[in-house]
Structures are given as C-alpha cells and as structure tokens.
Design a protein around this motif. Structure first.
Motif, PDB file in Angstrom:
ATOM      1  N   ALA A 125      37.465  28.171  31.734  1.00 10.21           N
ATOM      2  CA  ALA A 125      38.012  29.176  30.814  1.00 10.21           C
ATOM      3  C   ALA A 125      36.949  30.121  30.272  1.00 10.21           C
ATOM      4  O   ALA A 125      37.247  31.273  29.965  1.00 10.21           O
ATOM      5  N   TRP A 126      35.712  29.672  30.140  1.00 10.39           N
ATOM      6  CA  TRP A 126      34.671  30.562  29.630  1.00 10.39           C
ATOM      7  C   TRP A 126      34.361  31.681  30.624  1.00 10.39           C
ATOM      8  O   TRP A 126      33.887  32.749  30.243  1.00 10.39           O
ATOM      9  N   SER A 140      35.247  40.914  42.779  1.00  9.78           N
ATOM     10  CA  SER A 140      36.259  41.919  42.443  1.00  9.78           C
ATOM     11  C   SER A 140      37.668  41.372  42.273  1.00  9.78           C
ATOM     12  O   SER A 140      38.440  41.901  41.468  1.00  9.78           O
ATOM     13  N   ALA A 141      38.045  40.358  43.015  1.00  4.52           N
ATOM     14  CA  ALA A 141      39.418  39.852  42.947  1.00  4.52           C
ATOM     15  C   ALA A 141      39.594  38.795  41.869  1.00  4.52           C
ATOM     16  O   ALA A 141      40.693  38.283  41.676  1.00  4.52           O
ATOM     17  N   PHE A 142      38.501  38.466  41.148  1.00  2.00           N
ATOM     18  CA  PHE A 142      38.588  37.462  40.092  1.00  2.00           C
ATOM     19  C   PHE A 142      38.890  38.133  38.753  1.00  2.00           C
ATOM     20  O   PHE A 142      38.674  39.331  38.577  1.00  2.00           O
ATOM     21  N   ILE A 143      39.373  37.359  37.802  1.00  2.00           N
ATOM     22  CA  ILE A 143      39.833  37.917  36.539  1.00  2.00           C
ATOM     23  C   ILE A 143      38.754  38.755  35.869  1.00  2.00           C
ATOM     24  O   ILE A 143      38.989  39.906  35.478  1.00  2.00           O
ATOM     25  N   TRP A 144      37.559  38.205  35.715  1.00  2.00           N
ATOM     26  CA  TRP A 144      36.493  38.944  35.041  1.00  2.00           C
ATOM     27  C   TRP A 144      36.007  40.106  35.898  1.00  2.00           C
ATOM     28  O   TRP A 144      35.612  41.155  35.380  1.00  2.00           O
ATOM     29  N   GLY A 145      36.028  39.932  37.226  1.00  2.03           N
ATOM     30  CA  GLY A 145      35.537  40.978  38.119  1.00  2.03           C
ATOM     31  C   GLY A 145      36.411  42.210  38.105  1.00  2.03           C
ATOM     32  O   GLY A 145      35.910  43.349  38.142  1.00  2.03           O
ATOM     33  N   VAL A 146      37.723  42.017  38.054  1.00  6.41           N
ATOM     34  CA  VAL A 146      38.630  43.163  38.073  1.00  6.41           C
ATOM     35  C   VAL A 146      38.486  43.982  36.792  1.00  6.41           C
ATOM     36  O   VAL A 146      38.672  45.203  36.792  1.00  6.41           O
ATOM     37  N   ARG A 152      38.170  34.909  32.437  1.00  9.43           N
ATOM     38  CA  ARG A 152      38.888  35.604  31.373  1.00  9.43           C
ATOM     39  C   ARG A 152      38.293  36.997  31.218  1.00  9.43           C
ATOM     40  O   ARG A 152      37.258  37.315  31.804  1.00  9.43           O
ATOM     41  N   PHE A 153      38.971  37.833  30.414  1.00 11.81           N
ATOM     42  CA  PHE A 153      38.430  39.134  30.058  1.00 11.81           C
ATOM     43  C   PHE A 153      37.424  38.957  28.909  1.00 11.81           C
ATOM     44  O   PHE A 153      37.495  37.981  28.156  1.00 11.81           O
ATOM     45  N   PRO A 154      36.503  39.897  28.746  1.00  8.37           N
ATOM     46  CA  PRO A 154      35.439  39.717  27.750  1.00  8.37           C
ATOM     47  C   PRO A 154      35.920  39.673  26.302  1.00  8.37           C
ATOM     48  O   PRO A 154      35.272  39.037  25.468  1.00  8.37           O
ATOM     49  N   ASN A 155      37.039  40.315  25.993  1.00  9.08           N
ATOM     50  CA  ASN A 155      37.397  40.520  24.591  1.00  9.08           C
ATOM     51  C   ASN A 155      38.432  39.550  24.032  1.00  9.08           C
ATOM     52  O   ASN A 155      38.925  39.746  22.926  1.00  9.08           O
ATOM     53  N   LEU A 156      38.763  38.506  24.790  1.00  4.06           N
ATOM     54  CA  LEU A 156      39.727  37.524  24.290  1.00  4.06           C
ATOM     55  C   LEU A 156      39.486  36.186  24.971  1.00  4.06           C
ATOM     56  O   LEU A 156      39.378  36.109  26.195  1.00  4.06           O
ATOM     57  N   GLU A 157      39.407  35.113  24.157  1.00  2.00           N
ATOM     58  CA  GLU A 157      39.273  33.764  24.691  1.00  2.00           C
ATOM     59  C   GLU A 157      40.650  33.103  24.775  1.00  2.00           C
ATOM     60  O   GLU A 157      41.599  33.535  24.126  1.00  2.00           O
ATOM     61  N   PHE A 158      40.749  32.055  25.567  1.00  2.00           N
ATOM     62  CA  PHE A 158      41.986  31.277  25.632  1.00  2.00           C
ATOM     63  C   PHE A 158      42.163  30.494  24.333  1.00  2.00           C
ATOM     64  O   PHE A 158      41.199  29.930  23.802  1.00  2.00           O
ATOM     65  N   PRO A 215      36.223  25.756  26.462  1.00  2.65           N
ATOM     66  CA  PRO A 215      35.623  26.738  27.383  1.00  2.65           C
ATOM     67  C   PRO A 215      35.376  26.179  28.782  1.00  2.65           C
ATOM     68  O   PRO A 215      35.389  26.925  29.760  1.00  2.65           O
ATOM     69  N   ASP A 216      35.134  24.860  28.882  1.00  2.00           N
ATOM     70  CA  ASP A 216      34.851  24.260  30.186  1.00  2.00           C
ATOM     71  C   ASP A 216      36.107  23.716  30.873  1.00  2.00           C
ATOM     72  O   ASP A 216      36.012  23.170  31.980  1.00  2.00           O
ATOM     73  N   ALA A 217      37.267  23.869  30.253  1.00  2.00           N
ATOM     74  CA  ALA A 217      38.519  23.411  30.862  1.00  2.00           C
ATOM     75  C   ALA A 217      39.059  24.463  31.817  1.00  2.00           C
ATOM     76  O   ALA A 217      38.592  25.606  31.854  1.00  2.00           O
ATOM     77  N   PHE A 218      40.070  24.067  32.586  1.00  2.00           N
ATOM     78  CA  PHE A 218      40.677  24.956  33.566  1.00  2.00           C
ATOM     79  C   PHE A 218      42.113  25.254  33.143  1.00  2.00           C
ATOM     80  O   PHE A 218      42.938  24.349  33.038  1.00  2.00           O
ATOM     81  N   ALA A 219      42.379  26.524  32.889  1.00  3.06           N
ATOM     82  CA  ALA A 219      43.684  26.926  32.358  1.00  3.06           C
ATOM     83  C   ALA A 219      44.789  26.714  33.381  1.00  3.06           C
ATOM     84  O   ALA A 219      44.609  26.958  34.582  1.00  3.06           O
ATOM     85  N   SER A 220      45.946  26.267  32.901  1.00  6.89           N
ATOM     86  CA  SER A 220      47.115  26.145  33.778  1.00  6.89           C
ATOM     87  C   SER A 220      47.662  27.533  34.076  1.00  6.89           C
ATOM     88  O   SER A 220      47.327  28.513  33.398  1.00  6.89           O
ATOM     89  N   LYS A 221      48.515  27.609  35.075  1.00  4.13           N
ATOM     90  CA  LYS A 221      49.065  28.906  35.453  1.00  4.13           C
ATOM     91  C   LYS A 221      49.877  29.523  34.318  1.00  4.13           C
ATOM     92  O   LYS A 221      49.856  30.750  34.120  1.00  4.13           O
ATOM     93  N   GLU A 222      50.590  28.700  33.553  1.00  3.91           N
ATOM     94  CA  GLU A 222      51.357  29.214  32.418  1.00  3.91           C
ATOM     95  C   GLU A 222      50.431  29.721  31.324  1.00  3.91           C
ATOM     96  O   GLU A 222      50.710  30.748  30.686  1.00  3.91           O
ATOM     97  N   GLN A 223      49.327  29.018  31.091  1.00  2.79           N
ATOM     98  CA  GLN A 223      48.366  29.479  30.092  1.00  2.79           C
ATOM     99  C   GLN A 223      47.752  30.815  30.509  1.00  2.79           C
ATOM    100  O   GLN A 223      47.504  31.682  29.666  1.00  2.79           O
ATOM    101  N   ILE A 224      47.521  30.984  31.806  1.00  3.11           N
ATOM    102  CA  ILE A 224      46.953  32.242  32.282  1.00  3.11           C
ATOM    103  C   ILE A 224      47.954  33.376  32.108  1.00  3.11           C
ATOM    104  O   ILE A 224      47.608  34.468  31.634  1.00  3.11           O
ATOM    105  N   ALA A 225      49.208  33.135  32.470  1.00  5.93           N
ATOM    106  CA  ALA A 225      50.234  34.167  32.309  1.00  5.93           C
ATOM    107  C   ALA A 225      50.401  34.531  30.836  1.00  5.93           C
ATOM    108  O   ALA A 225      50.508  35.712  30.476  1.00  5.93           O
ATOM    109  N   ASP A 226      50.429  33.515  29.964  1.00  6.77           N
ATOM    110  CA  ASP A 226      50.544  33.777  28.529  1.00  6.77           C
ATOM    111  C   ASP A 226      49.335  34.551  28.014  1.00  6.77           C
ATOM    112  O   ASP A 226      49.464  35.390  27.112  1.00  6.77           O
ATOM    113  N   TYR A 227      48.167  34.250  28.563  1.00  3.96           N
ATOM    114  CA  TYR A 227      46.941  34.940  28.168  1.00  3.96           C
ATOM    115  C   TYR A 227      47.054  36.438  28.438  1.00  3.96           C
ATOM    116  O   TYR A 227      46.727  37.270  27.581  1.00  3.96           O
TER     117      TYR A 227
END
Length: 443
Positions: free
Chosen positions: A59-60, A389-395, A63-69, A74-86
C-alpha cells in the motif's frame, strides 16, 4: 441529441486510475475538462478481477502521492474492493468532473475547424483535445489454439471469480504470470487437481533483506527503464501479494500438487499438447530472480546499508519430477479436466477512435503519451514512458507530463487568439493605403 461546444476543452475517456490522475493534474492547472466513464469509477477493479485478488504491490507503493489507504498498513496489500474505493474517494477529494454510465462510441477529427466530435451514449460532445485513459485491459485474449469442445468450460481470467464458479473436476490454467499463478494456487487450495501451463516469465522475489521488491526496483532504477529489453516482449511477471505476499516458487507449487507443464501448443481430439520448454522457462525465471538478489546485494554494499543477510534466498531447490520428466500431452477427459482458465492477457481496443494515431499494427503512435495525431493523448498503457507506466503510481507521473503538454498547447492557442485582433486591426489601414495608391494612380 445534445451538442456541447464551448465548455469542454479536454475530454478524458475512462475513470480508472489513469483518468482520475489526469483529472487531478488538469484541475490543478486550471484546464476545463470532463471525464466520461461507461460504468462506475474503477469498475474493472470491482468486476473484472477474481474475488480474492489483492494488489501486487504494498500500500505504501501502489497509490497516488496525495492520499494513503484508510485502515491499511503501509506494508499490506490492498484488496480489489479497497483499491476501487480508494479511487472513488480520490475522485471525490479532487472533485473530479466525472460522468458515469456514459460510453464513448466514436471520436473523429473535425473538418475545417479545430478539435474533435465525440459521439457518446448520452449525446455528442465537441472537445479541443481527447485523452484516452482506457488502460491496457480492454479485450481479454484467448489464443486461437483453444479447443472447440462443448464438454469443456472455458473462461478467461477476466471472467474468473472463485473456484465455486467452475464445474467439479480438474482445471487446466494456461498462463503463469501473476494472474495465472494466483488462480492456479487458489484452485489447488480449494481441493482441485490443477495443471498449470508455464510460459516465459520473470520471477522477482516478493521481498529480500527486509525490503519489498517494489522498493528494490525503485532504488535500482528498474522502474525508470525507458525501453523493454529485446526478447522480453511476451514475458510476464510472476509475483503475488496474496496471503500477505510471497515469492512465487514454481517448484513449491509443484510440490504442493500442481502439475506443471510447458507452454500450451495445441489441442487435438481432446488431447492437449505442450512445448518442451518447461525447465527452460523456469530456469530463465530463476536467472531473473537471482540477478535481482545480486544487484540488491551490490547496492547494499555500495551504500553501506545495515540490512539483514538472507543467504537461503539464493538457494534454488531441486527440480521436481514434472520438470525432469515433463508431460508433453494430456488427455483432458482421462485426466478429469472439465474446465480451462485462460490467463493469457489482454489486447487494447481502439476501434472507436477514428483518428490517425496508430501504426500499421494498430498500436498507438505516441511520445510519452503525446500522440502523433495532434490533440489526442494516451495514458495508462504499459511502457508509455517507462517500465512503471501501467502501475498506479507510474500513471500519476505520466499524467503530469501529458497535462503539462496540454497547458503548453493552450498557451500557444491563447497567443494566437490574442494576436488575431491586432492583425485584423492593421488590415483596414492596409486596405485604406491601397485605395489611396490606386486613386493616385488612376487620377
């Protein structure tokens, strides 16, 4: 049918991670824009993935720089629902102008004037620019070798949700990237006999010497690689965040009961045949794994870091029988195989984009997302500017570059519009002078 002509400077197609990142940067730069999404925000994360999927990065990092889960280590892996909600929460945070339930049907360049006409399921829009943020996972690909058999259930990994979805019996999973490996492991743990077809792949360690592989790729500069290494075009990455994250180990999978086979070659009269490349594919994955460990060790020594040694990580276990004596064919009925899961990737689909932005193979022509067709931009594609580029932070970072380009183009247009009245003001004077000269000439 309504036509919007004045309020849309830039139209963004897609409200996943790419579209939301694009909206954030354009909003900060004061560029009027609109985001269209045919379903819900981040819909592919909700319904285009299997139930137990989690992010492949911690999770660290993912993600995008301006919002944490929220409520996630930070060392956990977000579920697909948590990512969509994020992403839904992020869109609210930046007040992104998103219209959901609107599908873009066609984009064409205007004739005799600037911009594009965009036909949607909710009317027609005119926009100066269009950002294509539909991502790389548009059309699931099942290869032509798939058998034409009514007695087999065949689905793509995009349509797989859980083991209970499949009929009783053994399962052949074709494809050993992150999706194929995790689905095969889940099916085997549910009590199924699983055959896993393993093609070429990279196999990074999940973590090494106390740091996740995402961190290692960052400090080693691998995320910033601008071009794919030759011969790696069809190589997938086998990594997993499932069950707290672990290194994918094909030998462990084999010892747990999964039958490994080589790349799927063909099907004939109910018999699947496989290439003889299983041991080679796994050995090359081992090379990739060990090379990252070696590079990490060198980085630690070079920078004097105090990180715990991990000698056992360098030990490659003995090959299981399925590698030393590979199975080259499988009678599906005799083996009790009742279903096939095709974890064979996706293709893009730009049939709705009627502009000159593609090469002879149908791939977008662009430089860091700036298309060869002026006013068209691409975002969220693999290797758009770099490996990440295709990763969340990269895009998010790619979107900043595209947004800056759009602002620059708007400045040129603003100058043109401000300079135009001055040019027109001079025109009558020139016309009057011409008339005076003509009067003198013919007097």
């Amino acid at each position: 049918m309504t036509v919007e002509r004045t309020s849309i400077d830039t139209l963004i197609v897609g409200a996943g991670q790419a579209g939301i990142a694009m909206s954030e940067h354009l909003g900060k730069l004061g560029v009027p824009h609109l985001v269209l999404e045919r379903d819900r925000i981040a819909e592919r994360w909700r319904t285009g993935r299997w139930d137990s999927l989690v992010a492949n990065g911690p999770a660290w990092h993912d993600r995008f720089p301006n919002l944490e889960f929220e409520n996630l280590s930070p060392d956990a892996f977000a579920s697909k629902e948590q990512i969509a909600d994020y992403f839904a929460a992020y869109a609210r945070m930046i007040d992104a102008p998103i219209r959901t339930g609107v599908e873009v049907k066609e984009v064409v360049r205007n004739v005799g004037k600037s911009g594009f006409t965009v036909r949607t399921s909710d009317g027609t829009i005119e926009a100066n620019r269009v950002v294509v943020a539909t991502g790389p996972f548009q059309r699931p690909v099942i290869p032509p070798v798939a058998p034409q058999a009514d007695d087999l259930v065949q689905i793509h990994s995009a349509d797989y949700h859980n083991p209970g979805q499949l009929p009783e019996g053994a399962v052949l999973v074709v494809g050993a990237g992150s999706s194929g490996v995790q689905i095969a492991d889940e099916l085997q743990r549910s009590g199924r006999q699983v055959y896993l077809s393993v093609g070429p792949h990279d196999r990074p360690p999940r973590a090494y010497r106390g740091r996740d592989f995402c961190w290692w790729l960052g400090v080693l500069g691998e995320w910033d690689a601008e071009v794919m290494r030759p011969g790696k075009e069809h190589v997938t990455i086998a990594v997993s965040g499932a069950r707290g994250g672990h290194t994918v180990d094909f030998r462990r999978l084999a010892n747990s009961g999964i039958a490994l086979v080589g790349s799927t070659k063909s099907f004939d009269d109910g018999v699947a045949t496989f290439e003889t490349d299983l041991a080679e594919n796994i050995a090359r994955g081992d090379e990739n794994y060990l090379s990252l460990l070696k590079a990490a060790d060198a980085y630690i020594a070079r920078n004097g870091l105090d990180l715990p040694e991990e000698p056992d990580a360098h030990v490659i276990p003995a090959d299981p029988a399925c590698m030393t004596h590979p199975r080259l064919d499988l009678d599906l009925a005799r083996a009790g195989v009742t279903s096939i899961v095709w974890a064979t990737g996706y293709a893009v689909d730009f049939g709705w984009l009627k502009v000159d932005a593609f090469d002879e193979r149908g791939k977008p022509k662009h430089q860091r997302g700036v298309s060869a067709e002026p006013g068209i931009y691409f975002l969220g594609l693999p290797w758009l500017s770099r490996r990440g580029s295709a990763f969340i932070w990269g895009v998010w970072h790619d979107a900043k570059h595209v947004a800056d380009h759009i602002v620059t183009q708007r400045k040129y247009l603003a100058y043109h519009q401000s300079a135009k009245p001055a040019a027109e003001a001079k025109a009558p004077m020139h016309s009057l002078a011409s008339e005076c000269v003509a009067s003198e000439k013919w007097a």
